[in-house]
Design an enzyme around this catalytic site. Structure first.
Site, PDB file in Angstrom:
ATOM      1  CG  HIS A  35      34.771  25.062  45.645  1.00 27.23           C
ATOM      2  ND1 HIS A  35      34.205  24.958  46.891  1.00 27.23           N
ATOM      3  CD2 HIS A  35      34.642  23.833  45.082  1.00 27.23           C
ATOM      4  CE1 HIS A  35      33.767  23.724  47.084  1.00 27.23           C
ATOM      5  NE2 HIS A  35      34.016  23.010  45.986  1.00 27.23           N
ATOM      6  CB  SER A  68      35.845  55.983  34.002  1.00 28.70           C
ATOM      7  OG  SER A  68      36.462  56.889  34.882  1.00 28.70           O
ATOM      8  CE  LYS A  70      37.409  50.798  34.818  1.00 29.21           C
ATOM      9  NZ  LYS A  70      37.034  51.348  36.115  1.00 29.21           N
ATOM     10  CD  GLU A  95      29.286  47.756  37.494  1.00 29.87           C
ATOM     11  OE1 GLU A  95      30.331  47.619  38.128  1.00 29.87           O
ATOM     12  OE2 GLU A  95      29.048  48.770  36.800  1.00 29.87           O
TER      13      GLU A  95
END
Ligand code: ARG
Length: 467
Positions: free
Chosen positions: A156, A277, A283, A290
């Site tokens: 979970h 970024s 970043k 992704e």
């Protein structure tokens, strides 16, 4: 010359003519079309349609076409050819004259495309399984490297129990090896040769189907010409197997993304596979992961498209089947391009063992082991669960772990607690509990890594045996 213009009085609408062609995408089947045509030529010679000398010239012509395609990538982008079958005929006639037209004797493009596609999928399966083997080997290596390090296992998405990093990584290898097995299974079923099926009701010549099947490395000829010319199950199975692989990769990518976030800090993303970024200088983004997650959507789309294209078709060949080619190519390309990158990523990623171990030791991860301690002292399991639940509650109130609670407080909860309780709560003790074959204890995980490596090795050997 067209392959079918005899009965037509009017020319085709030029826009329709262009639109219905498949050469733009089926040109990648050229090598299989040439191989299948070679097998057919041999059968024609045995049937007395080609003389031995003609056979040699046809085979030489096919060979030359293959050579030209190798030397010049744009060779097969022929604006006048309708499809790869027409292309080969045109080229052959250009090379050896009208004899080239004899090659089509007794055969149909319907059996040809069914054969070419099977050959394509078969080769793609072999390549994909090799890449999958490489990826699994990279995961197994990392599992071995960190086999004794601990981390939390989640259910979970809540911390559940400590496990070894090696055990966690092997979970992924299991999924990917099953994907490899599914591909192998699909290969077994597809490896039959449609040649000799004709357009639908068999060839108009007595062609030796065993000979053609053998020449192309099939296990035998297909049993039914109607089925063989219209069957695309193998393509559906293939892309559905790839969908499962893509889903597994997507889950893998999602977890790696999660674990790379500062909130977890379990892994450090390799710079070689990450991007920055343009706005926020600090970043480092998990773009590879992704895109893996994102591209799984495409592959599922390919599978869905294929199934819908085929679902309403009456027997046998229908031109709709031309639409089954691109989803197969796209799904196969997507995964073939992705897998070597994932292997590189897996080799380069850094596992942060400190935070993993920290997380494995906090948040009452030893609560189930604690309940088992009470069970060992004769407390019925349900009651032991209840008592430890109370101890957890006390720990939460005092902001400490179970092992930080004084014995007197524990004994107030249950007289079954004793001094040795604390020993049973250490990370090492909890990790050592499941010491049975297939278990999660360090020695068992070590064995599992060994066995897994053997399985990866035999996958590779199996593919090489096909080559
Ligand atoms: N390009 C066609 C395909 O991919 C080849 C078979 C054409 N057959 C036909 N009867 N028109 O399906």
């Amino acid at each position: 010359m067209k392959m079918w213009s005899g009965r037509f009085r009017q020319p085709l609408d030029p826009d329709f003519e262009r639109w219905q062609r498949s050469i733009d995408f089926d040109r990648r089947l050229l090598r299989y079309e040439l191989a299948a045509s070679g097998a057919h030529a041999h059968a024609l010679k045995n049937a007395g349609i080609l003389s031995p000398d003609e056979l040699i010239r046809v085979l030489q012509g096919l060979e030359d076409i293959g050579q030209q395609a190798k030397n010049f990538a744009a060779f097969s982008s022929d604006g006048d050819a309708e499809d790869v079958h027409h292309f080969v005929e045109k080229q052959l006639v250009g090379l050896i004259g009208e004899l080239g037209y004899k090659l089509h004797s007794g055969r149909s493009r319907n059996e040809q495309i069914a054969t070419d596609m099977r050959l394509f999928v078969r080769a793609a399966i072999d390549q994909l399984r090799l890449e999958l083997g490489g990826f699994c080997a990279a995961i197994a290596d990392r599992a071995d490297q960190h086999r004794d390090a601990a981390m939390p296992a989640y259910t979970h998405l809540q911390k559940a129990e400590p496990v070894l990093v090696g055990h966690w990584l092997l979970a992924y290898v299991e999924m990917f090896l099953r994907d490899g097995d599914r591909l192998a299974d699909c290969r077994k079923r597809l490896n039959l040769c449609p040649l000799g099926s004709g357009a639908v009701a068999g060839a108009t010549l007595a062609l030796d189907r065993e000979l053609m099947s053998h020449a192309l490395g099939f296990d035998g000829p297909t049993a039914n010409s109607i089925d063989a010319t219209s069957d695309r199950d193998f393509a559906l199975e293939f892309v559905n197997a790839l969908s499962l692989l893509a889903i597994h990769l997507s889950r893998w990518a999602e977890e790696m993304i999660l674990f790379s976030s500062q909130e977890y800090s379990f892994i450090t993303l390799p710079e070689a596979y990450s991007t920055g970024s343009s706005a926020m200088p600090q970043k480092k983004n998990p773009d590879l992961l992704e895109l893996v997650r994102g591209k799984s959507g495409r592959v599922l789309g390919n599978a869905t498209g294929l199934m819908v294209s085929v679902k309403g078709l009456p027997l046998a060949y229908n031109k709709d089947l031309q639409e089954t080619q691109e989803p197969v190519f796209q799904a196969s390309d997507t995964l073939l391009q992705m897998l070597p990158l994932l292997t590189g990523w897996m080799k380069a990623v850094e596992f942060e063992l400190e935070p993993m171990q920290q997380a494995a030791q906090s948040g009452f991860m030893n609560a189930w082991a604690a309940a088992t301690y009470l069970v060992g002292r004769g407390v019925p399991s349900r009651l032991a669960h209840e008592r430890i639940g109370k101890a957890v509650q006390l720990g939460m109130e005092r902001r400490c772990e179970l092992e930080d609670l004084p014995l007197a407080d524990l004994q107030a909860i249950s007289p079954a607690f004793d001094q040795d309780f604390y020993k049973s709560l250490t990370l090492a003790a909890v990790l050592a509990i499941h010491d049975v074959p297939g278990g999660t204890a360090p020695e068992r995980v070590r064995k599992a890594i060994h066995v897994t490596r053997k399985r990866i090795e035999s996958l590779r050997e199996e593919v090489h045996a096909h080559a």
